[in-house]
Design a protein around this motif. Sequence first.
Motif, PDB file in Angstrom:
ATOM      1  N   SER A 103       0.844  -1.204   0.000  1.00 43.20           N
ATOM      2  CA  SER A 103       0.000   0.000   0.000  1.00 43.20           C
ATOM      3  C   SER A 103       0.873   1.246   0.000  1.00 43.20           C
ATOM      4  O   SER A 103       0.600   2.214  -0.725  1.00 43.20           O
ATOM      5  CB  SER A 103      -0.936  -0.005   1.207  1.00 43.20           C
ATOM      6  OG  SER A 103      -1.820  -1.107   1.118  1.00 43.20           O
ATOM      7  N   THR A 149      -4.529  -2.403  -3.976  1.00 43.64           N
ATOM      8  CA  THR A 149      -5.420  -3.499  -4.373  1.00 43.64           C
ATOM      9  C   THR A 149      -4.606  -4.763  -4.559  1.00 43.64           C
ATOM     10  O   THR A 149      -3.906  -4.934  -5.565  1.00 43.64           O
ATOM     11  CB  THR A 149      -6.169  -3.124  -5.666  1.00 43.64           C
ATOM     12  OG1 THR A 149      -6.893  -1.919  -5.428  1.00 43.64           O
ATOM     13  CG2 THR A 149      -7.145  -4.222  -6.064  1.00 43.64           C
ATOM     14  N   TYR A 158     -11.183  -2.652 -10.495  1.00 41.97           N
ATOM     15  CA  TYR A 158     -10.940  -1.885 -11.719  1.00 41.97           C
ATOM     16  C   TYR A 158     -11.508  -2.566 -12.964  1.00 41.97           C
ATOM     17  O   TYR A 158     -11.213  -2.140 -14.084  1.00 41.97           O
ATOM     18  CB  TYR A 158      -9.426  -1.691 -11.935  1.00 41.97           C
ATOM     19  CG  TYR A 158      -8.671  -1.273 -10.700  1.00 41.97           C
ATOM     20  CD1 TYR A 158      -9.025  -0.123  -9.999  1.00 41.97           C
ATOM     21  CD2 TYR A 158      -7.589  -2.026 -10.223  1.00 41.97           C
ATOM     22  CE1 TYR A 158      -8.332   0.260  -8.852  1.00 41.97           C
ATOM     23  CE2 TYR A 158      -6.891  -1.646  -9.081  1.00 41.97           C
ATOM     24  CZ  TYR A 158      -7.272  -0.505  -8.404  1.00 41.97           C
ATOM     25  OH  TYR A 158      -6.592  -0.125  -7.280  1.00 41.97           O
ATOM     26  N   CYS A 199      -6.664  -3.283 -15.739  1.00 41.21           N
ATOM     27  CA  CYS A 199      -5.505  -3.333 -14.842  1.00 41.21           C
ATOM     28  C   CYS A 199      -4.576  -4.448 -15.307  1.00 41.21           C
ATOM     29  O   CYS A 199      -5.006  -5.367 -16.002  1.00 41.21           O
ATOM     30  CB  CYS A 199      -5.926  -3.578 -13.391  1.00 41.21           C
ATOM     31  SG  CYS A 199      -6.854  -5.096 -13.120  1.00 41.21           S
ATOM     32  N   SER A 219     -11.548   2.206 -12.203  1.00 43.20           N
ATOM     33  CA  SER A 219     -10.168   2.533 -12.591  1.00 43.20           C
ATOM     34  C   SER A 219      -9.998   4.022 -12.867  1.00 43.20           C
ATOM     35  O   SER A 219      -8.970   4.602 -12.547  1.00 43.20           O
ATOM     36  CB  SER A 219      -9.730   1.722 -13.811  1.00 43.20           C
ATOM     37  OG  SER A 219     -10.430   2.156 -14.966  1.00 43.20           O
ATOM     38  N   LEU A 278     -11.288   9.003  -6.833  1.00 43.12           N
ATOM     39  CA  LEU A 278     -11.517   8.239  -5.601  1.00 43.12           C
ATOM     40  C   LEU A 278     -11.491   9.208  -4.424  1.00 43.12           C
ATOM     41  O   LEU A 278     -10.502   9.913  -4.220  1.00 43.12           O
ATOM     42  CB  LEU A 278     -10.414   7.181  -5.465  1.00 43.12           C
ATOM     43  CG  LEU A 278     -10.617   6.110  -4.409  1.00 43.12           C
ATOM     44  CD1 LEU A 278     -11.850   5.254  -4.716  1.00 43.12           C
ATOM     45  CD2 LEU A 278      -9.378   5.213  -4.339  1.00 43.12           C
ATOM     46  N   SER A 336      -7.999   9.597  -9.709  1.00 43.60           N
ATOM     47  CA  SER A 336      -8.511   8.246  -9.941  1.00 43.60           C
ATOM     48  C   SER A 336      -7.392   7.235  -9.670  1.00 43.60           C
ATOM     49  O   SER A 336      -6.195   7.581  -9.732  1.00 43.60           O
ATOM     50  CB  SER A 336      -8.969   8.109 -11.385  1.00 43.60           C
ATOM     51  OG  SER A 336      -7.845   8.089 -12.243  1.00 43.60           O
ATOM     52  N   PRO A 337      -7.763   5.974  -9.395  1.00 45.85           N
ATOM     53  CA  PRO A 337      -6.717   4.953  -9.229  1.00 45.85           C
ATOM     54  C   PRO A 337      -5.783   4.870 -10.447  1.00 45.85           C
ATOM     55  O   PRO A 337      -4.575   4.684 -10.287  1.00 45.85           O
ATOM     56  CB  PRO A 337      -7.517   3.665  -9.044  1.00 45.85           C
ATOM     57  CG  PRO A 337      -8.779   4.128  -8.381  1.00 45.85           C
ATOM     58  CD  PRO A 337      -9.093   5.443  -9.043  1.00 45.85           C
ATOM     59  N   SER A 350      -3.383   7.766 -10.279  1.00 46.66           N
ATOM     60  CA  SER A 350      -2.383   7.530  -9.221  1.00 46.66           C
ATOM     61  C   SER A 350      -1.365   6.486  -9.682  1.00 46.66           C
ATOM     62  O   SER A 350      -0.161   6.612  -9.404  1.00 46.66           O
ATOM     63  CB  SER A 350      -3.062   7.048  -7.939  1.00 46.66           C
ATOM     64  OG  SER A 350      -3.941   8.029  -7.456  1.00 46.66           O
ATOM     65  N   ALA A 351      -1.853   5.454 -10.372  1.00 55.48           N
ATOM     66  CA  ALA A 351      -0.935   4.419 -10.869  1.00 55.48           C
ATOM     67  C   ALA A 351       0.000   4.993 -11.929  1.00 55.48           C
ATOM     68  O   ALA A 351       1.193   4.660 -11.964  1.00 55.48           O
ATOM     69  CB  ALA A 351      -1.728   3.241 -11.424  1.00 55.48           C
TER      70      ALA A 351
END
Length: 334
Positions: free
Chosen positions: A16, A22, A144, A148, A256, A260, A265-266, A269-270
């Motif tokens: 994390s 996730t 997602y 992903c 995805s 959030l 959004s995830p 962030s990714a």
Amino acid sequence: MNPNPILRQELSAALSARGLPTHGFIGAASLHRYVSRVEPRLRDAWGLDAMRGALVAALPYDPAKPAAMPGSQYGIIGAFAAAHHYAALARLLKAAAADISKSGAYARSDFRVAVNSPLPEKSLAVLAGLAFIGRSSLAISDAYGPACVLGALFLPFDPLDIDAKAAADDRSAAFAPGALCGACRACVDACPVGAIAGPGASEPGMARARCIQHWASDAESWRLPEELPPAVAAAWGSRLYGCDECVRACPYLAGSFEPLHGKASPAASAAALLLAKEARPGPCVDLNLLIAADEDALKRWKAGSALGFGWFGAHAIRRNARMALLSYLEPFGI
Ligand code: SF4
Ligand code: SF4
């Protein structure tokens, strides 16, 4: 070997902290059954017989259609390959293993990483409770949807202190393509070549021999458009590599790209986790530049990217680029 829930919690916290919230775990009993079905050469290559558990993590991406490049004839690279999400995920999993090994209980070399490997990785995501197999044959993650990439970190300890076998048995339906899709057929209708079987079909799942992505990544068995299944040739469009239609259609993917808790959004962030060298080649590329490039230039272009496989050589890149260029010259089926 005794379960080690403390190390599991430390590993979860390490993941994390590195931007991979996730993730899920597979215990010794489930992993043992999985390993027993893996080809011996792959078991040996990953040292799986010595492993006692696994962690599976998801790195989301945004599969939105890229904006057009004004004034150029451009080819589209599927969102999963537009950046090297696989390399980023492998790097983060290795770093988490290094974090844990600092405790001294295990060495970094006691852990193994599998990302975009020949191992059946989708099954690992199902066993970890992260995903089910959709009608599209993609792993549909709860978080997602199909947007992903998934990767595994094999562990030298059992991370679960519950009856993992019972938990895995509870998920047996999740392995059957489409069994948990309900009445949805969005990917079936979105696929431009009819490669995905609809509800109630006797052979559920995606037929690879009809799939555009399958042919785009097949470097050897065709050179000319007329050697492709006619439906694939007609629907190729401006794709250089990859096809996102069944991903984009899936209703599970909103997690995805939606913000959030009012923040990024995830997927955004990714994307921020990617190193500069992993954030290429991008979703669009000038086709004429690719076709004109010599072998060395093409090697440099794909090196270190998700298209950088040895088997995906210059001839396959130029072939796909010529195929995509046709969509700008001919009016068929685009
Ligand atoms: S990748 Fe494209 S062609 Fe292949 S099954 Fe999905 S939508 Fe159909
Ligand atoms: S689009 Fe619908 S049918 Fe296809 S995988 Fe997603 S949920 Fe299942």
